[in-house]
Design a protein around this motif. Structure first.
Motif, PDB file in Angstrom:
ATOM      1  N   CYS A   1       0.830  -1.206   0.000  1.00  0.00           N
ATOM      2  CA  CYS A   1       0.000   0.000   0.000  1.00  0.00           C
ATOM      3  C   CYS A   1       0.862   1.252   0.000  1.00  0.00           C
ATOM      4  CB  CYS A   1      -0.916   0.004   1.210  1.00  0.00           C
ATOM      5  SG  CYS A   1      -2.159  -1.278   1.060  1.00  0.00           S
ATOM      6  N   PHE A   2       0.409   2.232  -0.753  1.00  0.00           N
ATOM      7  CA  PHE A   2       1.161   3.480  -0.776  1.00  0.00           C
ATOM      8  C   PHE A   2       0.233   4.683  -0.772  1.00  0.00           C
ATOM      9  CE2 PHE A   2       0.858   2.120  -5.265  1.00  0.00           C
ATOM     10  CZ  PHE A   2       0.372   3.256  -5.903  1.00  0.00           C
ATOM     11  N   ASP A   3       0.803   5.790  -0.325  1.00  0.00           N
ATOM     12  CA  ASP A   3       0.128   7.073  -0.311  1.00  0.00           C
ATOM     13  C   ASP A   3       0.742   7.908  -1.422  1.00  0.00           C
ATOM     14  OD1 ASP A   3      -1.424   9.200   0.484  1.00  0.00           O
ATOM     15  OD2 ASP A   3      -0.179   9.728   2.202  1.00  0.00           O
ATOM     16  N   ILE A   4       0.009   8.894  -1.916  1.00  0.00           N
ATOM     17  CA  ILE A   4       0.559   9.845  -2.885  1.00  0.00           C
ATOM     18  C   ILE A   4       0.428  11.225  -2.271  1.00  0.00           C
ATOM     19  CG2 ILE A   4       0.293  10.896  -5.169  1.00  0.00           C
ATOM     20  CD1 ILE A   4      -0.721   8.211  -6.201  1.00  0.00           C
TER      21      ILE A   4
ATOM     22  N   ASP B   1      -5.992   7.193   9.023  1.00  0.00           N
ATOM     23  CA  ASP B   1      -6.043   8.112   7.882  1.00  0.00           C
ATOM     24  C   ASP B   1      -6.115   7.393   6.533  1.00  0.00           C
ATOM     25  OD1 ASP B   1      -5.980  10.349   9.336  1.00  0.00           O
ATOM     26  OD2 ASP B   1      -4.082  11.134   8.566  1.00  0.00           O
ATOM     27  N   TYR B   2      -5.694   6.156   6.563  1.00  0.00           N
ATOM     28  CA  TYR B   2      -5.587   5.385   5.325  1.00  0.00           C
ATOM     29  C   TYR B   2      -6.920   5.333   4.563  1.00  0.00           C
ATOM     30  CZ  TYR B   2      -4.772   0.930   2.750  1.00  0.00           C
ATOM     31  OH  TYR B   2      -4.662  -0.058   1.819  1.00  0.00           O
ATOM     32  N   THR B   3      -8.011   5.160   5.299  1.00  0.00           N
ATOM     33  CA  THR B   3      -9.317   5.064   4.635  1.00  0.00           C
ATOM     34  C   THR B   3     -10.239   6.238   4.949  1.00  0.00           C
ATOM     35  OG1 THR B   3      -9.931   3.620   6.471  1.00  0.00           O
ATOM     36  CG2 THR B   3      -9.466   2.548   4.365  1.00  0.00           C
ATOM     37  N   LEU B   4      -9.762   7.183   5.778  1.00  0.00           N
ATOM     38  CA  LEU B   4     -10.616   8.305   6.176  1.00  0.00           C
ATOM     39  C   LEU B   4     -10.916   9.211   4.982  1.00  0.00           C
ATOM     40  CD1 LEU B   4     -12.018   9.908   8.458  1.00  0.00           C
ATOM     41  CD2 LEU B   4      -9.862  11.153   8.741  1.00  0.00           C
ATOM     42  N   MET B   5     -12.211   9.484   4.752  1.00  0.00           N
ATOM     43  CA  MET B   5     -12.584  10.266   3.577  1.00  0.00           C
ATOM     44  C   MET B   5     -12.864  11.712   3.932  1.00  0.00           C
ATOM     45  SD  MET B   5     -15.032   7.460   1.829  1.00  0.00           S
ATOM     46  CE  MET B   5     -15.373   8.412   0.351  1.00  0.00           C
ATOM     47  N   ALA B   6     -12.715  12.569   2.937  1.00  0.00           N
ATOM     48  CA  ALA B   6     -13.127  13.958   3.105  1.00  0.00           C
ATOM     49  C   ALA B   6     -14.596  13.937   3.512  1.00  0.00           C
ATOM     50  CB  ALA B   6     -12.947  14.725   1.801  1.00  0.00           C
TER      51      ALA B   6
ATOM     52  N   ASP C   1       2.457   3.218   2.752  1.00  0.00           N
ATOM     53  CA  ASP C   1       1.374   3.557   3.669  1.00  0.00           C
ATOM     54  C   ASP C   1       0.997   2.272   4.382  1.00  0.00           C
ATOM     55  OD1 ASP C   1      -0.570   4.966   4.982  1.00  0.00           O
ATOM     56  OD2 ASP C   1      -1.596   5.679   3.192  1.00  0.00           O
TER      57      ASP C   1
ATOM     58  N   PRO D   1     -14.781   3.960   6.653  1.00  0.00           N
ATOM     59  CA  PRO D   1     -15.263   2.575   6.550  1.00  0.00           C
ATOM     60  C   PRO D   1     -14.593   1.614   7.533  1.00  0.00           C
ATOM     61  CG  PRO D   1     -13.946   3.157   4.628  1.00  0.00           C
ATOM     62  CD  PRO D   1     -14.098   4.407   5.433  1.00  0.00           C
ATOM     63  N   ARG D   2     -13.400   1.948   8.026  1.00  0.00           N
ATOM     64  CA  ARG D   2     -12.752   1.081   9.022  1.00  0.00           C
ATOM     65  C   ARG D   2     -12.447   1.904  10.266  1.00  0.00           C
ATOM     66  NH1 ARG D   2      -8.822  -0.849   4.572  1.00  0.00           N
ATOM     67  NH2 ARG D   2     -10.322  -1.893   3.215  1.00  0.00           N
TER      68      ARG D   2
END
Lengths: 335, 280
Positions: free
Chosen positions: A241-244, A266-271, A260, A276-277
């Motif tokens: 997994c990676f972040d950009i 923060d990995y799945t946290l949406m604006a 990541d 979801p997790r």
């Protein structure tokens, strides 16, 4: 088999390094990893697998993607030249060779080829060292890996006591050995006996079992001690997994990607706040299901290679082999 | 040595092209539609329901559904809800942006052909659905009757008012029903939540495909209402969103079980979702 005295390995590496960056296992401050060889680097070849996996050779922890200039309302984008440096990974263990194979499935198949990964992978040669001694955390055999002989390597390398033996398996491997041709003797010699794993776990049937256990209360128990520190994902040879993100300097900068971890909120946290997790239960569950259910469903192969790094390094001793046994022991009500 | 056989280099799917915002429409107090083009014309040609990654380079990059397209541009309807979308709401026409795509599977247009289509949207959830509505309108002969049920918190919060009240009602055999959550002065239409409005209108499931998108809570009750009205999971379609970074199934975070929403989605039938972990 071609052999070379152990004391002459630096000469071999020097010959390979004329044509490529040679990544070797070496120790720094108690942490071993694969680093570019330069004369004087002390090799950590006799100590089982490295603290950090060699995935960074083709999937660096941080990697520049492209540069941009954004003065005012304008924008220009400049691609970063592909890093097509030739790479030799020397002394990689069979579990980590399988790790490369699994990364290949992810980065090179199913619709898109990842250009950054592909350029490095296409230019990489894997020289794999068979294991003659297992570490207490090794369980690669559970996933059908032969610890003595790495399927998928370009060159097989064996520890023969005072010598190392080499067998090229692919044309790429032959090409690399030819660079150091004069250094080798040709000797008979048989590959040494592989080290049997010290840690045994039977993964037979775990995927169908887990498919029925997404909502099982055992997940709440397993995650209880997890700190969501992410260590397991950073040391894992198959976690991809990676972040950009952007690095700005005034009106210009560059985009980079970096490792990541699904352990982080923060990995799945949406604006807007949707998550979801939301708790560590969902995050821990995702990581183990990814290895043992989602990877098999998507790629037909477990996403774990039994290298043992996550259980060796977990600060709260979460152990995937124990988890597999626990899940297998649960009796499910017949629906 | 001949070098004539050099292959055309494959473009890096993670590197965007430079685009320009040529028009901005204020849809609601917190939703704007951005028309994006490039020097070479439309950045790419998406199918309805597909996604595009849009960015202001120094700020950030995020995935949006392409709500509609013209001959030379793509349209993204974006709600102000975070760091990047706040920045997007500050820009003026002429602003350069970066864009890449298209991503995802899109709506199953072939499966929908020849059938009546029921569209159920709430709030900004109409944005992805609109791409299919406009596709059906543009290829009117391929589809049966169209019915659009849409709701928002207030009349001011209704997106795409021109489509809702002028364009779509004029399309042959296309019916538009609009509701708002609370009564307000000057509003003569329905008042109430979308799921209740849907049950009141009670469109028959026969020969129909239902396409829904909206806030998670609305979707939940719409699905319950559709089930009550006799719709089966195979004829209910929705489109999901999860956090995404790469858009090509590599960066990991948008997985639901072994599916990646960016690649295998964002469009799923309810029958598919029923086989997936409930984690989205």
């Amino acid at each position: 088999m071609q052999t070379i005295q152990k004391s002459r390995v630096p000469d071999l590496l020097a010959a390979l390094a004329k044509d490529a960056t040679v990544f070797v296992p070496a120790k720094d401050n108690g942490v071993s990893s694969f680093v570019p060889w330069v004369p004087g680097v002390e090799l950590a070849l006799g100590e089982g697998n490295t603290t950090l996996s060699p995935k960074g050779v083709t999937f660096p922890q941080t990697e520049k993607m492209y540069c941009y200039k954004a003065p005012g309302t304008e924008l220009s984008i400049e691609e970063v030249p592909a890093d097509s440096t030739r790479r030799v990974v020397f002394g990689i263990r069979p579990c980590d060779v399988k790790g490369f194979y699994l990364m290949d499935q992810l980065f090179l198949t199913r619709g898109y080829e990842d250009t950054f990964y592909k350029t490095k992978r296409d230019n990489s040669v894997l020289i794999s060292l068979g294991c003659i001694q297992a570490m207490p955390t090794c369980f690669c055999e559970a996933f059908g890996i032969n610890p003595g002989k790495a399927e998928g390597a370009d060159v097989l390398m064996y520890d023969l006591g005072d010598f190392y033996g080499f067998e090229a398996v692919t044309a790429k491997g032959e090409g690399v050995l030819a660079l150091a041709g004069g250094l080798f003797s040709t000797a008979g010699g048989n590959p040494p006996a592989a080290a049997a794993n010290s840690l045994q776990v039977d993964v037979e049937g775990i995927t169908p079992k887990l498919q029925k256990m997404f909502e099982h209360p055992l997940w709440a128990e397993i995650c209880r001690t997890c700190l969501n520190c992410g260590t397991c994902t950073y040391v894992c040879p198959t976690c991809h997994c990676f972040d950009i993100n952007s690095a700005n300097r005034g009106q210009e900068g560059y985009k980079y990607r970096c490792w990541d971890s699904c352990m982080f909120s923060d990995y799945t946290l949406m604006a807007g706040g949707h998550q979801p997790r939301p708790t560590k239960k969902e995050r821990v569950r995702n990581r183990f299901l990814h290895k043992l259910q989602y990877y098999p469903e998507r790629f037909g192969d477990f996403g774990c290679v039994g290298c043992g790094r996550c259980l060796a390094k977990c600060p709260v001793t979460i152990d995937i082999t124990r988890l597999i046994r626990q899940f297998k022991e649960v009796a499910l009500d017949v629906q | 040595m001949s070098s004539s056989a050099t292959a055309t280099p494959v473009a890096n799917p993670l590197v965007p092209v430079v685009g320009k915002v040529i028009k901005i429409v204020q849809e609601t107090p917190d939703v704007k539609t951005f028309h994006v083009t490039t020097d070479q014309g439309k950045p790419f040609v998406p199918m309805p329901g597909q996604l595009g990654m849009l960015s202001i380079a120094p700020v950030g990059e995020a995935m949006f559904s392409v709500t509609s397209q013209g001959p030379d541009h793509l349209e993204f309807a974006i709600k102000k809800t975070g760091i990047l979308t706040d920045a997007l709401h500050e820009i003026e026409p002429g602003q350069a942006v970066a864009v890449r795509g298209p991503y995802g599977n899109g709506f199953p247009v072939d499966f929908c052909k020849g059938k009546d289509i029921l569209f159920i949207g709430g709030g900004i959830g109409l944005a992805p659905v609109r791409s299919l509505i406009n596709y059906c309108v543009a290829n009117r002969q391929d589809f049966g009757n169209l019915q659009i049920i849409y709701g928002a918190r207030s009349s001011a919060d209704l997106c795409f008012k021109e489509d809702l009240f002028e364009n779509w009602p004029q399309v042959p055999n296309c019916r538009v029903d609009v509701t708002i959550d609370r009564a307000e002065e000057g509003w003569n239409g329905n008042v109430g939540f979308v799921p209740a409005f849907l049950e009141k209108l009670n469109p028959s499931p026969e020969g129909k495909v239902a396409v829904t998108c909206g806030p998670p809570i609305m979707i939940k009750f719409v699905l319950a209402a559709l089930a009550k009205m006799g719709y089966v999971p195979e004829q209910i379609i929705t489109t999901l969103e999860l956090r995404m970074k790469c858009g090509i199934g590599k960066c990991g975070r948008c997985n639901i079980g072994s599916c990646y929403v960016c690649l295998d989605g964002p469009v799923f039938t309810l029958a598919q979702l029923n086989t997936m972990p409930n984690e989205y």
